[in-house]
Design a protein around this motif. Structure first.
Motif, mmCIF file in Angstrom:
data_model
loop_
_atom_site.group_PDB
_atom_site.id
_atom_site.type_symbol
_atom_site.label_atom_id
_atom_site.label_comp_id
_atom_site.label_asym_id
_atom_site.label_seq_id
_atom_site.Cartn_x
_atom_site.Cartn_y
_atom_site.Cartn_z
ATOM 1 N N UNK A 22 50.614 71.052 11.494
ATOM 2 C CA UNK A 22 51.931 71.455 11.008
ATOM 3 C C UNK A 22 53.050 70.993 11.926
ATOM 4 N N UNK A 23 52.822 71.001 13.227
ATOM 5 C CA UNK A 23 53.973 70.692 14.079
ATOM 6 C C UNK A 23 54.171 69.183 14.135
ATOM 7 N N UNK A 24 55.410 68.839 13.924
ATOM 8 C CA UNK A 24 55.774 67.469 13.656
ATOM 9 C C UNK A 24 55.521 66.548 14.854
ATOM 10 N N UNK A 73 52.907 63.245 14.666
ATOM 11 C CA UNK A 73 53.174 61.839 14.975
ATOM 12 C C UNK A 73 52.077 61.252 15.866
ATOM 13 N N UNK A 74 51.642 62.038 16.838
ATOM 14 C CA UNK A 74 50.551 61.592 17.712
ATOM 15 C C UNK A 74 49.274 61.409 16.885
ATOM 16 N N UNK A 134 45.173 58.043 14.664
ATOM 17 C CA UNK A 134 44.244 57.836 13.569
ATOM 18 C C UNK A 134 44.585 56.541 12.814
ATOM 19 N N UNK A 135 45.755 55.992 13.130
ATOM 20 C CA UNK A 135 46.094 54.674 12.630
ATOM 21 C C UNK A 135 46.577 54.622 11.190
ATOM 22 N N UNK A 136 46.977 55.770 10.657
ATOM 23 C CA UNK A 136 47.548 55.756 9.297
ATOM 24 C C UNK A 136 48.399 56.996 9.083
#
Lengths: 457, 457
Positions: B122-124, B128-129, B134-136
C-alpha cells in the motif's frame, strides 16, 4: 479586519514570501497515507509548507502563490462522501475563509505549472502526482537546486521568524504539553509499565483534541535517544525519561522531563540531574537575539563537562574536554533545534533552515548532531534540551575508549549506573532582550518534581 | 516443537499457502510513512500479507516464499543506529526466530525476483521499490491479473480461516477493546467533549501497549458513518457512538457501542436501540458454518424493517420494504465484514476475499455496501454490526424521498429526532456449530449499559 483574522495572517505571510521570492510557486498539501488498505489510513497531516500558507489542513489540495496572491486548487467532495464523512464545506467556501483570490478544481492546475517553483512533498504518492503535474522529477527536498532552492530559502526566511498567530498556537500546544507531563508524573505512582505512563500523557493531549507532534518517547531506557517502544516494566530505582509534545493545528511543542519512578531521586541521580539542569538553565539565561546557537550548545557542553569533572567522572580541564569532544560521550546530540510547524522545523529541507548561509555541519563528534547553527533572532522559537546518557554503543566502543582513556574515571562512573538517561527540554521564544520559556509552568527542579509527584501520597 | 511456537505457526501457514499456490512469491513489508519530514514518521505498520507469513513487524524487509520455504531479505541496522534506536537484533537472529530457511541482505533480492508473484504494497514509497525490483509495474492490488491474482486467491484461502495463533491474538485484542469501551462509558459522566471520551478509551489500548486497529469513531454525530472528528461538546440528551478497536501484533478487533450521555436512554432511544439489538442478536444466533453472510445481512434488514414498522416509522410489509431496500434509508451499510490482520480483512484486494468466486457487488441500494458475501466457515472471524442512522444526505435526498414516499411516516420519524445514530458491533468467531462472541464481556443490553454507567454515581 482584525489583525488576528486568519485571512489577514495568511495575507501577511504571502506578502512576506513575495518580498523574498518573486516568481510563482505551487505547494501541495499531500494525501493520507494508507495504513494497511486504502480505506484504513493514518490521520492526515498536511505538508507544513502548505499549512503555513493555507492555514488549514486540506488533503489533496494545492495552492499557487505569486506576488501575494493565493489561488486554491482542490476538488469538492463527491456526493457519496457525505454518507461516510458528513457534509463537507465546498471549495469556494474554503477559499473565501482563507482569503484566496481564486479557486479551481485540481484539473485546472496543469495550466498553472509552467516555470513554477515548488518544494517536494514528503508523501510518496503525492510526490508522484506533483512530479507529473509539474512535468519534471524533483529530487530530494534536502538538495534543491535553482528556483526551487530559492523558494525554499524564502520560505525559511518567512517561517523561521514566527508571527503572533504562530506563537499563540505554539503557546497553546505547550500549555497542553505541560498538562500531559504533569499527568505522566501523577500516573507514575500506580503504573507498572512505560506504556501506562505514556497512555496517561497522550490521553491529555487527545482529550484536548490535539495530536502528538511526534512519536512519544516514554522510557526507563532514556539512553536510547529515540526509543519508541513502551513495553518495559518500571522499577522503583529507575528514572523515566518522557519526551512528549502536543501539536495545535500543526504547530508543535517538544518537551522532555526526567523523573524518578519512586518519586525521589537517588543521590547519584540528583547529582547528574543538577548538572543537566545547570546546563539547561544557563542556556536559557543566555539565549537572546544575536547569540549564536552553537555557542549555547558549547556552553551546555562546558557546563556538563565542569559538572562531570566535579563528580569525578571526567578528568581534566572542562575547556579542554569540550575541545576534545569528551562531553559528547555523555551528551551526543545538539542542545536544541528550531520549533514551528515541524518539531525539527523545516528539517525536510536538510540544513537549509538550521544552518546559516555558508555554514555546514561539522564532522566533530561533539557537533555533528547540532541541528541549529545560526544567530538567534527575535520571534524564533527553539528548544533547549541538554542531556546526560550512558549509551553502550558510545561508552563500550573500543576506539572511543582508547581515544578518551585519559578523560574518564571508569571506577567513578560505575557508581552512577542508576543514571542511564536524563534530558530536560523546554521550548523558548526569543524576545527582544532574552527568552521566554513557553513551558515554564512545568517543574524542572528536582525538589519541585518530587513534591508534585508526592503531593497525593 | 510446541505447536504454538511461532516457527511452527509460520511453517504451517507457508505449507497451507503451498497447497494453494505452487510458484515462488515475494512479499514486501513496507516502510514508515513520513509525517512532515523524513525523521518524523507515522508508527510503522507492516503490510498484512507480509505480517501473516513473517509473524513480525519489520520495516524495509521482504520474504520469499516457495514450496513451504521462507527466505528473509533485510539489512542489518547500521552502526550509528544504536545511538538513536538502541541495539537491534541482527538479520540472522531474526531469521532464526521466524524459522527462515535462508536470509540475505536486500541487495541479493534482485536475483530472486524472476517470475515471482507478489501483492502490491500500500505505501507508495515501497511500491516504487517493489516495482523496480520486480521489473514491472504492478497496477492496483484490487485488480490483479495472472499469477499475482493466483497468489492473492491463495493468500485469501489461507488467511480467511484463522489458525489458533491468530484467534488467540484477536481474542487478546478484543479483551482490551472491551476494557476500552467500559472506560469510555465510565468517562462519560465527567466528560464535556467527544475528545475526552475518545482519550479515555484509547488510553486503555495504549496502556496495554497495543495500537488502535483503525481511526476511532467517538461521536454524538453517529449518523456520519466514518466520523473522525472529536471536537463536539456532548449534551445530556445525546447518544454517543463509539467504534474503537485495539490491534494486537497486527490482529484487529472492531467493536461499536452506543450509549446515552446522560446515563439513561430516552424512551425513543430505547425503542430504536432495542430494534438494532434484536437485529444484532438474531444475526449472531443464526451465524454458523454454511450460513450465507448475505442472508444474515438481509435478516438484519428484515428485523430492522419489522421494528421500524412496529414503531410506525416505516409503513407496509417488512419483507416488501426490504425487497425495495427501504431499510437502507436507515441502515445503509453491510451487517459486517471479515476481521483479521486488517479490520476489513484483505480489503486491499478489493472484493477478492469478501466475495465468493463468481459473485460481484450488487448495485442495489440495500446491498451495495455489503463487504462480505460468502458462506461462513468454521474459524472465520467476522463482525456483526447492524445500525440505525438518520443521514441527511439520504433522508433529504429528493429522489429517495419520492421513491420511498409511501414507505415512511415522516410525522412519526420526527418524534425520534434524538436518535441520530446507533450501531452495535461485536466480533464473532465461527465455531463448528455456531458462533462465539469474542467481545461478549461488553454489555449491549440497555439496562446493563445504564447500570454500568451509573454504578459509581
Amino acid at each position: 479586519m482584525n489583525p488576528s483574522d486568519p485571512r489577514v495572517v495568511l495575507q501577511q505571510r504571502r506578502e512576506k514570501l513575495a518580498q523574498h521570492f518573486c516568481g510563482p510557486a505551487i505547494l501541495w498539501s499531500g494525501s493520507e497515507s494508507p495504513r494497511n488498505f486504502p480505506a484504513n489510513r493514518f490521520p492526515f497531516r498536511a505538508s507544513s509548507h502548505f499549512l503555513f500558507f493555507a492555514g488549514r489542513s486540506l488533503a489533496n489540495a494545492a495552492i499557487h502563490l505569486e506576488a501575494g496572491k493565493l489561488t486554491l486548487f482542490m476538488d469538492d467532495a463527491d456526493a457519496n462522501d457525505a454518507l461516510w464523512h458528513g457534509p463537507s464545506p465546498r471549495r469556494q467556501e474554503i477559499a473565501k475563509q482563507m482569503g484566496a483570490d481564486q479557486d479551481y478544481p485540481l484539473s485546472k492546475l496543469a495550466s498553472w505549472t509552467q516555470d513554477v517553483a515548488t518544494i517536494p512533498v514528503q508523501d510518496s504518492a503525492t510526490r508522484q502526482i506533483q512530479e507529473k503535474q509539474i512535468g519534471r522529477t524533483l529530487g530530494s527536498a534536502k538538495q534543491l537546486q535553482g528556483h526551487n532552492r530559492q523558494l525554499a530559502k524564502a520560505i525559511v526566511a518567512v517561517r523561521m521568524i514566527h508571527d503572533q498567530s504562530a506563537i499563540s498556537s505554539i503557546r497553546e500546544a505547550a500549555a497542553v504539553t505541560v498538562k500531559a507531563h504533569l499527568a505522566g508524573m501523577t500516573a507514575t505512582y500506580n503504573a507498572q509499565t512505560e506504556a501506562e505512563i505514556r497512555a496517561a500523557m497522550e490521553a491529555v493531549i487527545m482529550a484536548h483534541n490535539l495530536t502528538c507532534a511526534y512519536n512519544s518517547i516514554v522510557t526507563v531506557q532514556g539512553e536510547v535517544l529515540h526509543n519508541q517502544s513502551y513495553h518495559r516494566p518500571i522499577r522503583a530505582g529507575d528514572l523515566l525519561l518522557a519526551d512528549v509534545g502536543a501539536e495545535k493545528e500543526g504547530w508543535a511543542s517538544d518537551v522532555t522531563r526526567t523523573w524518578p519512578i519512586s518519586g525521589s531521586f537517588s543521590s547519584t541521580q540528583h547529582d547528574i540531574y543538577d548538572i543537566v539542569l545547570a546546563a539547561h538553565d544557563i542556556c536559557i539565561a543566555k539565549a537572546a537575539p544575536g547569540v549564536e546557537f552553537r555557542d549555547l550548545h558549547l556552553l551546555a557542553a562546558l557546563t556538563l563537562a565542569e559538572g562531570l569533572v566535579s563528580l569525578g567522572i571526567l578528568k581534566g580541564k572542562a575547556e579542554t574536554l569540550v575541545e576534545r569532544d569528551a562531553h559528547a560521550l555523555f551528551f551526543p546530540h545538539g542542545v536544541g533545534h528550531l520549533l514551528g510547524l515541524d518539531v525539527h522545523d523545516m528539517e525536510d529541507l536538510g540544513d537549509l533552515a538550521g544552518y546559516a548561509p555558508g555554514r555546514k555541519r561539522c564532522d566533530r563528534f561533539g557537533l555533528g548532531f547540532l541541528r541549529l547553527d545560526r544567530p538567534l533572532q527575535k520571534s524564533m522559537i527553539v528548544t533547549i534540551e541538554p542531556g546526560f546518557y550512558q549509551v553502550p554503543s558510545l561508552l563500550k566502543n573500543p576506539e572511543r575508549q582508547s581515544h578518551y582513556q585519559d578523560c574518564i574515571n571508569w571506577d567513578q562512573l560505575v557508581k552512577f549506573k542508576d543514571v542511564q538517561g536524563i534530558r530536560i527540554e523546554d521550548d523558548i521564544l526569543i524576545t527582544a532582550k532574552g527568552a521566554e520559556v513557553l513551558t515554564a509552568a512545568l517543574p524542572s527542579v528536582p525538589s519541585q518534581i518530587e513534591s508534585y509527584m508526592n503531593r497525593c501520597i
